[in-house]
Design a protein around this motif. Structure first.
Motif, PDB file in Angstrom:
ATOM      1  N   LEU A  41       1.447  10.590   1.015  1.00 51.33           N
ATOM      2  CA  LEU A  41       2.753  11.189   1.293  1.00 51.33           C
ATOM      3  C   LEU A  41       3.899  10.362   0.717  1.00 51.33           C
ATOM      4  N   GLY A  42       3.579   9.251   0.031  1.00 54.71           N
ATOM      5  CA  GLY A  42       4.605   8.426  -0.580  1.00 54.71           C
ATOM      6  C   GLY A  42       5.119   7.297   0.292  1.00 54.71           C
ATOM      7  N   GLU A  43       4.611   7.153   1.495  1.00 55.99           N
ATOM      8  CA  GLU A  43       5.043   6.080   2.387  1.00 55.99           C
ATOM      9  C   GLU A  43       4.477   4.749   1.880  1.00 55.99           C
ATOM     10  N   ARG A  44       5.344   3.762   1.736  1.00 57.59           N
ATOM     11  CA  ARG A  44       4.912   2.429   1.310  1.00 57.59           C
ATOM     12  C   ARG A  44       5.043   1.461   2.470  1.00 57.59           C
ATOM     13  N   PHE A  45       4.083   0.550   2.581  1.00 55.79           N
ATOM     14  CA  PHE A  45       4.121  -0.476   3.614  1.00 55.79           C
ATOM     15  C   PHE A  45       3.450  -1.737   3.088  1.00 55.79           C
ATOM     16  N   ALA A  46       3.867  -2.867   3.634  1.00 52.48           N
ATOM     17  CA  ALA A  46       3.355  -4.162   3.182  1.00 52.48           C
ATOM     18  C   ALA A  46       2.488  -4.775   4.275  1.00 52.48           C
ATOM     19  N   VAL A  47       1.430  -5.459   3.856  1.00 52.22           N
ATOM     20  CA  VAL A  47       0.516  -6.135   4.766  1.00 52.22           C
ATOM     21  C   VAL A  47       0.366  -7.569   4.276  1.00 52.22           C
ATOM     22  N   THR A  48       0.417  -8.528   5.199  1.00 50.41           N
ATOM     23  CA  THR A  48       0.287  -9.937   4.854  1.00 50.41           C
ATOM     24  C   THR A  48      -1.150 -10.385   5.064  1.00 50.41           C
TER      25      THR A  48
ATOM     26  N   GLU B 179      -6.448 -16.707   0.220  1.00 56.90           N
ATOM     27  CA  GLU B 179      -7.832 -16.649  -0.262  1.00 56.90           C
ATOM     28  C   GLU B 179      -8.603 -15.442   0.279  1.00 56.90           C
ATOM     29  N   ALA B 180      -7.949 -14.581   1.050  1.00 56.36           N
ATOM     30  CA  ALA B 180      -8.630 -13.421   1.637  1.00 56.36           C
ATOM     31  C   ALA B 180      -8.887 -12.359   0.574  1.00 56.36           C
ATOM     32  N   GLU B 181      -9.998 -11.639   0.747  1.00 57.86           N
ATOM     33  CA  GLU B 181     -10.303 -10.507  -0.123  1.00 57.86           C
ATOM     34  C   GLU B 181      -9.502  -9.307   0.376  1.00 57.86           C
ATOM     35  N   VAL B 182      -8.662  -8.768  -0.462  1.00 53.44           N
ATOM     36  CA  VAL B 182      -7.752  -7.696  -0.069  1.00 53.44           C
ATOM     37  C   VAL B 182      -8.474  -6.359  -0.196  1.00 53.44           C
ATOM     38  N   PRO B 183      -8.528  -5.566   0.891  1.00 49.64           N
ATOM     39  CA  PRO B 183      -9.177  -4.254   0.805  1.00 49.64           C
ATOM     40  C   PRO B 183      -8.351  -3.278  -0.007  1.00 49.64           C
ATOM     41  N   GLU B 184      -9.027  -2.326  -0.633  1.00 54.60           N
ATOM     42  CA  GLU B 184      -8.349  -1.341  -1.476  1.00 54.60           C
ATOM     43  C   GLU B 184      -7.693  -0.230  -0.665  1.00 54.60           C
ATOM     44  N   VAL B 185      -8.106  -0.080   0.596  1.00 61.82           N
ATOM     45  CA  VAL B 185      -7.571   0.968   1.470  1.00 61.82           C
ATOM     46  C   VAL B 185      -7.175   0.331   2.800  1.00 61.82           C
ATOM     47  N   TRP B 186      -6.013   0.734   3.342  1.00 60.81           N
ATOM     48  CA  TRP B 186      -5.543   0.193   4.616  1.00 60.81           C
ATOM     49  C   TRP B 186      -4.789   1.289   5.343  1.00 60.81           C
ATOM     50  N   ALA B 187      -4.931   1.358   6.656  1.00 66.46           N
ATOM     51  CA  ALA B 187      -4.244   2.383   7.448  1.00 66.46           C
ATOM     52  C   ALA B 187      -2.789   1.980   7.675  1.00 66.46           C
ATOM     53  N   SER B 188      -1.896   2.933   7.543  1.00 72.59           N
ATOM     54  CA  SER B 188      -0.474   2.688   7.749  1.00 72.59           C
ATOM     55  C   SER B 188      -0.221   2.376   9.221  1.00 72.59           C
ATOM     56  N   PRO B 189       0.553   1.321   9.510  1.00 71.68           N
ATOM     57  CA  PRO B 189       0.825   0.990  10.916  1.00 71.68           C
ATOM     58  C   PRO B 189       1.728   2.017  11.609  1.00 71.68           C
ATOM     59  N   LYS B 190       2.505   2.777  10.843  1.00 74.26           N
ATOM     60  CA  LYS B 190       3.414   3.758  11.452  1.00 74.26           C
ATOM     61  C   LYS B 190       2.759   5.117  11.641  1.00 74.26           C
ATOM     62  N   SER B 191       2.170   5.644  10.562  1.00 75.32           N
ATOM     63  CA  SER B 191       1.647   7.008  10.618  1.00 75.32           C
ATOM     64  C   SER B 191       0.136   7.067  10.799  1.00 75.32           C
ATOM     65  N   GLY B 192      -0.570   5.985  10.470  1.00 72.32           N
ATOM     66  CA  GLY B 192      -2.025   5.989  10.573  1.00 72.32           C
ATOM     67  C   GLY B 192      -2.703   6.594   9.357  1.00 72.32           C
ATOM     68  N   ASN B 193      -1.912   7.073   8.381  1.00 72.34           N
ATOM     69  CA  ASN B 193      -2.489   7.639   7.164  1.00 72.34           C
ATOM     70  C   ASN B 193      -3.090   6.528   6.308  1.00 72.34           C
ATOM     71  N   GLU B 194      -4.053   6.909   5.500  1.00 74.89           N
ATOM     72  CA  GLU B 194      -4.728   5.942   4.648  1.00 74.89           C
ATOM     73  C   GLU B 194      -3.862   5.617   3.437  1.00 74.89           C
ATOM     74  N   GLY B 195      -3.611   4.315   3.225  1.00 75.27           N
ATOM     75  CA  GLY B 195      -2.817   3.879   2.095  1.00 75.27           C
ATOM     76  C   GLY B 195      -3.692   3.189   1.059  1.00 75.27           C
TER      77      GLY B 195
ATOM     78  N   TYR C 151       0.853  -1.186   0.000  1.00 78.04           N
ATOM     79  CA  TYR C 151       0.000   0.000   0.000  1.00 78.04           C
ATOM     80  C   TYR C 151       0.887   1.234   0.000  1.00 78.04           C
ATOM     81  N   GLU C 152       0.336   2.348  -0.516  1.00 77.77           N
ATOM     82  CA  GLU C 152       1.079   3.612  -0.542  1.00 77.77           C
ATOM     83  C   GLU C 152       0.162   4.746  -0.091  1.00 77.77           C
ATOM     84  N   THR C 153       0.671   5.598   0.801  1.00 79.53           N
ATOM     85  CA  THR C 153      -0.099   6.747   1.281  1.00 79.53           C
ATOM     86  C   THR C 153       0.086   7.914   0.316  1.00 79.53           C
TER      87      THR C 153
END
Length: 122
Positions: free
Chosen positions: A36-43, A47-63, A32-34
């Motif tokens: 502000l350009g911050e990239r983070f990975a989520v595992t 078979e899970a449906e991957v959401p299109e938006v996820w909150a950054s674990p560091k900054s809390g911004n929407e990625g 995911y990318e916020t």
């Protein structure tokens, strides 16, 4: 006395369980990318449906989800519902004419308690 002391493990320091026989579920790592350009990975599970938006674990911004090429996946925000007010809920139960009638009844009741006949007497 020191040679008679019992030797053992520290409690809670080490686990006696082994990884033998443990089968991990298939996984996928999505990036995911916020704004502000911050990239983070989520595992996720494979078979899970991957959401299109996820909150950054560091900054809390929407990625926003990135595809395999590093481009943002097209995202349509869910439609926002109009927030109902008390007046809206009241109009669902009664018509405006009924509300005017109830208002006049209550005003007449309050005026009778105060001993006045109408607003013109004041």
């Amino acid at each position: 006395m020191a040679d008679r002391s019992l030797r053992g493990m520290r409690l809670g320091a080490q686990s006696l369980q082994s990884d033998e026989g443990v089968v991990l579920v298939d996984r996928q790592v999505r990036t995911y990318e916020t704004t502000l350009g911050e990239r983070f990975a989520v595992t996720f599970a494979a078979e899970a449906e991957v959401p299109e938006v996820w909150a950054s674990p560091k900054s809390g911004n929407e990625g926003r989800l990135l595809d395999e090429g590093g481009e943002q996946v097209a995202y349509e925000a869910p439609e926002q519902k109009h927030q109902r007010t008390h007046w809206d809920m009241l109009l669902e139960r009664r018509t405006r004419e009924e509300l005017e009638e109830v208002l006049q009844e209550r005003l007449a009741f309050l005026r009778s308690r105060r001993g006045t006949k109408g607003a013109k007497d004041v």
